[in-house]
Write a protein that holds these residues in place. Structure first.
Motif, PDB file in Angstrom:
ATOM      1  N   ARG A   1       0.907  -1.499   0.157  1.00  0.00           N
ATOM      2  CA  ARG A   1       0.279   0.098   0.176  1.00  0.00           C
ATOM      3  C   ARG A   1       0.829   1.120  -0.227  1.00  0.00           C
ATOM      4  NH1 ARG A   1      -2.123   1.344   4.029  1.00  0.00           N
ATOM      5  NH2 ARG A   1      -3.932   2.012   3.262  1.00  0.00           N
ATOM      6  N   TYR A   2       0.725   2.065  -0.725  1.00  0.00           N
ATOM      7  CA  TYR A   2       1.120   3.293  -1.454  1.00  0.00           C
ATOM      8  C   TYR A   2      -0.050   5.035  -0.120  1.00  0.00           C
ATOM      9  CZ  TYR A   2       4.002   0.207  -3.306  1.00  0.00           C
ATOM     10  OH  TYR A   2       4.230  -1.139  -3.735  1.00  0.00           O
ATOM     11  N   PRO A   3       0.187   4.682   0.471  1.00  0.00           N
ATOM     12  CA  PRO A   3      -0.821   6.226   1.544  1.00  0.00           C
ATOM     13  C   PRO A   3      -0.513   7.854   1.360  1.00  0.00           C
ATOM     14  CG  PRO A   3       0.004   4.964   2.891  1.00  0.00           C
ATOM     15  CD  PRO A   3       0.829   4.348   1.958  1.00  0.00           C
ATOM     16  N   ARG A   4       1.305   7.749   1.144  1.00  0.00           N
ATOM     17  CA  ARG A   4       1.806   8.683   1.139  1.00  0.00           C
ATOM     18  C   ARG A   4       2.231   9.489   0.240  1.00  0.00           C
ATOM     19  NH1 ARG A   4       7.469   9.893   3.433  1.00  0.00           N
ATOM     20  NH2 ARG A   4       7.760  12.314   3.491  1.00  0.00           N
ATOM     21  N   GLY A   5       1.688  10.612  -0.553  1.00  0.00           N
ATOM     22  CA  GLY A   5       1.718  11.006  -1.729  1.00  0.00           C
ATOM     23  C   GLY A   5       3.226  11.939  -1.613  1.00  0.00           C
ATOM     24  N   LEU A   6       4.038  12.462  -2.978  1.00  0.00           N
ATOM     25  CA  LEU A   6       4.979  12.910  -2.946  1.00  0.00           C
ATOM     26  C   LEU A   6       4.493  13.857  -3.496  1.00  0.00           C
ATOM     27  CD1 LEU A   6       7.770  10.628  -2.725  1.00  0.00           C
ATOM     28  CD2 LEU A   6       7.094  11.493  -0.279  1.00  0.00           C
ATOM     29  N   ALA A   7       3.384  13.774  -4.624  1.00  0.00           N
ATOM     30  CA  ALA A   7       3.363  15.035  -5.705  1.00  0.00           C
ATOM     31  C   ALA A   7       2.021  14.981  -7.087  1.00  0.00           C
ATOM     32  CB  ALA A   7       4.848  15.203  -6.535  1.00  0.00           C
TER      33      ALA A   7
ATOM     34  N   PHE B   1       3.890   8.867  -4.913  1.00  0.00           N
ATOM     35  CA  PHE B   1       3.581   7.920  -4.494  1.00  0.00           C
ATOM     36  C   PHE B   1       4.696   7.672  -3.836  1.00  0.00           C
ATOM     37  CE2 PHE B   1      -1.121   7.394  -5.951  1.00  0.00           C
ATOM     38  CZ  PHE B   1      -1.897   7.815  -5.035  1.00  0.00           C
ATOM     39  N   ASP B   2       4.777   6.829  -2.361  1.00  0.00           N
ATOM     40  CA  ASP B   2       6.546   7.189  -2.172  1.00  0.00           C
ATOM     41  C   ASP B   2       6.358   5.563  -1.585  1.00  0.00           C
ATOM     42  OD1 ASP B   2       8.537   7.129  -0.491  1.00  0.00           O
ATOM     43  OD2 ASP B   2       7.695   8.432   1.179  1.00  0.00           O
ATOM     44  N   GLY B   3       6.835   5.073  -2.439  1.00  0.00           N
ATOM     45  CA  GLY B   3       7.258   3.548  -1.966  1.00  0.00           C
ATOM     46  C   GLY B   3       8.055   3.453  -0.316  1.00  0.00           C
ATOM     47  N   GLY B   4       8.943   4.204  -0.750  1.00  0.00           N
ATOM     48  CA  GLY B   4       9.894   3.928   0.864  1.00  0.00           C
ATOM     49  C   GLY B   4      10.814   3.435  -0.184  1.00  0.00           C
ATOM     50  N   THR B   5      12.274   3.014   0.918  1.00  0.00           N
ATOM     51  CA  THR B   5      13.196   2.544   0.319  1.00  0.00           C
ATOM     52  C   THR B   5      13.214   1.008   1.059  1.00  0.00           C
ATOM     53  OG1 THR B   5      14.878   4.615   2.075  1.00  0.00           O
ATOM     54  CG2 THR B   5      15.885   2.892   1.526  1.00  0.00           C
TER      55      THR B   5
END
Length: 359
Positions: free
Chosen positions: A105-111, A136-140
């Motif tokens: 899941r990718y709930p955090r939007g970056l742009a 969306f932010d896929g993380g590290t």
């Protein structure tokens, strides 16, 4: 937004004065020109745009995941079109599973980027109306997660992790601008960036300075904490400092010509309570680090560098230090505790004024 009405309401309004069922009419009961529209007319007046969703993923060294596809020569972030009735976040998760075989899941939007209809590269017969693209932010991703990627039988032919500065040479120009803007937004930690064709509408210091457009200086090596000096047979090179402001952030230099990040010399300000933090061994030299509290920063003497205050985590994310970066960061937080300074929240780095500052 214009008021909507239908033919029955319009006829009622034309027959008499304004009533609670037909509000907003002028004297005489006639509809006000330019205010009332039928649902059909209002719907036809709205702009139609495509909607897309992509995901920005990095590895432990801060490199960006890009994929190769069988229908174009340049690289892309994973993602694609948002289907009818689908939310952008759901589309991002679906595309990641379809393209890379990875569930998440990718709930955090970056742009959120507005791509104009006249963007080059779309065939005329496609009738491209413009697009709203969510990043969306896929993380590290860990090595294990990267190794779990399973590509489909067609469309996606491979993945790579690219240095941020390499993206303009690998991707379409607007795609590279968007990816770099989203990466800066992640490092800033100030919320999603609003973009127009990949360019922020409200640029931060990292955007204005073009941070990450130049290749990050590679400083891989081993970290050796503590006050013990480097071996006598290793020459000391480029002494630098973790110099703390009262809020727990540290001084960081950005080369204006390249957008690369550098720790400053210990002589970059008036210091108090300084001590050796350790050194990094790389090649045939040792690079000593000092930790100290900043009492003041003098007026800028070198116009080639901008001076920012950033969190230690942001400094590391803007640097290419390899696995030893984790060990050095832990030592930095130990130094902050020893100096009795607070843990700073992640906020966009602040550029210091040319005249310097004093605390």
């Amino acid at each position: 937004m214009p008021q909507l009405t239908d033919e029955a309401v319009t006829e009622r309004a034309a027959d008499g004065p304004a009533t609670p069922e037909a509000p907003g009419r002028g004297t005489g009961g006639a509809p006000e020109p330019g205010t009332w529209m039928t649902p059909e007319a209002y719907g036809a007046s709205r702009a139609a745009l495509w909607t897309g969703a992509v995901v920005l993923v990095t590895d432990a060294d801060g490199r960006v995941l890009v994929q190769s596809v069988d229908y174009r020569s340049d690289r892309l972030l994973p993602g694609g079109a948002v289907d009818a009735g689908e939310s952008p976040a759901a589309a991002a998760a679906r595309e990641m599973y379809e393209e890379l075989g990875v569930e998440g899941r990718y709930p955090r939007g970056l742009a959120v980027d507005w791509i104009p209809a006249d963007t080059p590269g779309f065939p005329a017969e496609m009738r491209f109306p413009g697009e709203i693209l969510h990043v969306f932010d896929g993380g590290t991703w860990s090595r294990e997660r990267i190794e779990s990627v399973r590509l489909p039988a067609q469309e996606i032919t491979g993945i790579d992790f690219a240095e941020p500065a390499e993206l303009p040479g690998l991707m379409d120009a607007s795609d590279a601008r968007r990816a770099l803007s989203a990466l800066r937004a992640r490092i800033n930690g100030g919320g999603a960036a609003l973009l127009e064709d990949g360019r922020p509408t409200a640029p931060t210091a990292l955007d204005r300075l073009g941070v990450l457009r130049g290749r990050r200086p590679r400083q891989h090596g081993t970290w050796h904490p503590g006050p013990a000096p480097a071996p006598a047979d290793l020459p000391l090179r480029d002494p630098t400092g973790w110099l703390f402001a009262p809020d727990g952030r540290v001084l960081l230099l950005i080369a204006r010509a390249t957008g690369t990040a550098h720790l400053p010399s210990p002589a970059a300000g008036t210091l108090a309570a300084g001590f050796p933090l350790g050194h990094r061994r790389a090649g045939q030299g040792a690079h000593p680090r000092t930790a100290a509290r900043l009492g003041s920063v003098p007026p800028a003497r070198d116009p080639a560098y901008a001076r920012l205050l950033a969190t230690p985590e942001q400094v590391r994310e803007l640097s290419d230090w390899g696995p030893a970066g984790h060990e050095e960061l832990a030592a930095v937080h130990g130094a902050r505790t020893r100096l009795a300074l607070p843990a700073p929240p992640r906020t966009p780095p602040t550029e210091l004024p040319p005249e310097g500052c004093r605390w």
